[in-house]
Design a protein around this motif. Structure first.
Motif, short mmCIF file in Angstrom:
data_model
loop_
_atom_site.label_atom_id
_atom_site.label_comp_id
_atom_site.label_asym_id
_atom_site.label_seq_id
_atom_site.Cartn_x
_atom_site.Cartn_y
_atom_site.Cartn_z
N LEU A 11 11.33 5.20 8.49
CA LEU A 11 10.71 3.88 8.61
C LEU A 11 10.39 3.50 10.07
O LEU A 11 10.74 4.23 11.00
CB LEU A 11 11.59 2.82 7.96
N SER A 12 9.77 2.32 10.22
CA SER A 12 9.13 1.96 11.49
C SER A 12 10.05 1.98 12.73
O SER A 12 9.67 2.55 13.75
CB SER A 12 8.49 0.57 11.36
N ALA A 13 11.23 1.36 12.63
CA ALA A 13 12.07 1.24 13.84
C ALA A 13 12.63 2.60 14.23
O ALA A 13 12.59 2.98 15.41
CB ALA A 13 13.19 0.23 13.59
N TYR A 58 3.58 -1.24 0.43
CA TYR A 58 4.72 -2.14 0.27
C TYR A 58 4.85 -3.06 1.49
O TYR A 58 4.74 -2.61 2.63
CB TYR A 58 6.02 -1.36 0.19
N PRO A 59 5.16 -4.33 1.23
CA PRO A 59 5.60 -5.23 2.31
C PRO A 59 7.08 -4.94 2.60
O PRO A 59 7.63 -3.97 2.06
CB PRO A 59 5.40 -6.62 1.71
N GLY A 60 7.76 -5.76 3.38
CA GLY A 60 9.20 -5.62 3.57
C GLY A 60 9.89 -5.83 2.23
O GLY A 60 9.56 -6.77 1.51
N LEU A 61 10.85 -4.97 1.89
CA LEU A 61 11.47 -5.06 0.57
C LEU A 61 12.90 -5.58 0.66
O LEU A 61 13.69 -5.13 1.51
CB LEU A 61 11.44 -3.69 -0.13
N GLY A 113 14.07 -0.05 9.26
CA GLY A 113 12.80 -0.77 9.20
C GLY A 113 12.81 -2.02 10.07
O GLY A 113 13.86 -2.45 10.55
N THR A 114 11.62 -2.61 10.25
CA THR A 114 11.47 -3.84 11.04
C THR A 114 11.74 -5.06 10.17
O THR A 114 12.12 -6.12 10.66
CB THR A 114 10.05 -3.87 11.63
N THR A 115 11.56 -4.89 8.85
CA THR A 115 11.78 -6.02 7.94
C THR A 115 13.24 -6.07 7.43
O THR A 115 13.57 -6.93 6.63
CB THR A 115 10.82 -5.92 6.73
N ASP A 116 14.08 -5.16 7.92
CA ASP A 116 15.48 -5.08 7.43
C ASP A 116 16.26 -6.39 7.62
O ASP A 116 17.25 -6.62 6.91
CB ASP A 116 16.26 -3.97 8.17
C1 AKB Z 1 9.61 -1.19 7.72
O1 AKB Z 1 9.99 -2.29 8.13
O2 AKB Z 1 9.43 -0.20 8.42
C2 AKB Z 1 9.31 -1.07 6.23
C3 AKB Z 1 7.87 -1.30 5.93
C4 AKB Z 1 7.29 -2.64 6.08
O3 AKB Z 1 7.19 -0.39 5.55
N1 AKB Z 1 10.12 -1.97 5.48
#
Ligand code: AKB
Length: 313
Positions: free
Chosen positions: A79-81, A170-173, A183-186
């Motif tokens: 994931l992103s981070a 997908y948005p942040g899940l 992830g950045t949305t964690d």
């Molecule tokens: C992330 O934050 O990297 C993921 C995404 C938005 O794909 N949750």
């Protein structure tokens, strides 16, 4: 119809719940979970499990042949981070695993593929609010670049070789069964855990950073729904925009305070702020609504009730 399904990356945040849902739908024995490490049987439901490296084509082909697999859900990804810290490892995992699965489709060894994309495909020059399906992308993160490239390859393999590949961005899940990783949305998951344990949370994003988010039940439903849709109705073969809700850290904190009145949030933004700044604040998913009837069921209030209610147990 009886079919045999392989989930690659079954022990991650989405993979775990997806495995459970697919086993519930198609029967435990028909859904083969696989990952590079062992997972949690209680959460995935019991059934066949294989240790599998998604970047190893021969190993993947062997499992597909052994279980006579019809459909593959490729959930393995960095994931992103984390991907910003290990760019080449992220590129290798995210791209090679996709090529392996697309090539199985091209060689007619499997019939259908699900591969997740992300809101990370968008970048600084993308319209931020109600981001359209087709627009300027220009991702500025390693993860986003891999997802955008992946989308182009999915579209290419579909049009050139007839591969039946389906995808959503997908948005942040947000989920209570499994934690996200890297992830950045964690933050939108961590905040519930910390609210219950300590009644306080230090957020790594600024108070007013709005991002698109979704409760896991909606994400799983969307995944099953696009895979069940008739072939000709799936018109977009790169990836569909998908939306449910959009909120900032201060807005989620306000909702949590309704349940935990002494909850306090503070802010200490780190490198993930720049990633979040490059992503949309909300998404227009009208193509998914139109083509395969997508509609989200969970807003922030309902998500918060589910999260706090289940994490308390
Ligand atoms: C992330 O934050 O990297 C993921 C995404 C938005 O794909 N949750």
């Amino acid at each position: 119809m009886q079919k045999s399904i392989l989930i690659v990356g079954a022990c991650g945040q989405i993979g775990t719940e997806l495995t459970y849902a697919l086993r519930d739908k198609y029967g435990n024995e028909n859904v083969i979970a696989s990952d590079i490490r062992e997972g949690n049987d209680d959460l995935m439901g019991s059934g066949p499990f294989e240790i599998l490296d998604a970047t190893d084509y021969d190993a993947l082909e062997e499992v597909v042949a052994y279980y006579e697999i019809d459909e593959v859900y490729l959930m393995a990804a960095m994931l992103s981070a984390t991907a910003e810290k290990f760019p080449m490892r992220a590129w290798n995992l995210n791209m090679n695993s996709l090529f392996n699965v697309l090539n199985l489709g091209k060689e007619k060894k499997i019939e259908k593929i699900f591969w997740p994309s992300s809101i990370a495909v968008f970048g600084m020059n993308t319209p931020k609010s109600d981001t359209p399906q087709s627009t300027i992308m220009e991702p500025s993160t390693v993860y986003g670049i891999s997802k955008q490239s992946g989308e182009r390859w999915c579209d290419y393999y579909h049009h050139k070789f007839g591969v039946d590949v389906r995808s959503v961005r997908y948005p942040g899940l947000i989920s209570w069964k499994t934690k996200p990783g890297g992830g950045t949305t964690d933050y939108a998951v961590e905040i519930y855990h910390k609210a219950l344990a300590e009644a306080k949370y230090t957020c790594f994003l600024k108070a007013d950073t709005a991002l698109p988010m979704m409760f896991m039940d909606d994400a799983i439903r969307a995944t099953l729904q696009i895979m069940d849709t008739d072939y000709e109705k799936v018109k977009i073969r790169s990836s569909y925009n998908l939306s449910a809700m959009s909120f900032t850290p201060s807005e989620i904190a306000e909702i949590i305070k309704k349940h935990i009145p002494d909850f306090e949030i503070s802010y200490d933004p780190d490198f993930r702020q720049a990633i979040a700044n490059s992503w949309p604040s909300s998404i227009d998913d009208s193509s998914a609504q139109l083509d395969w009837g997508w509609k989200a069921e969970f807003d922030l209030e309902k998500t918060t009730e589910e999260m706090l209610g289940n994490l308390k147990k």
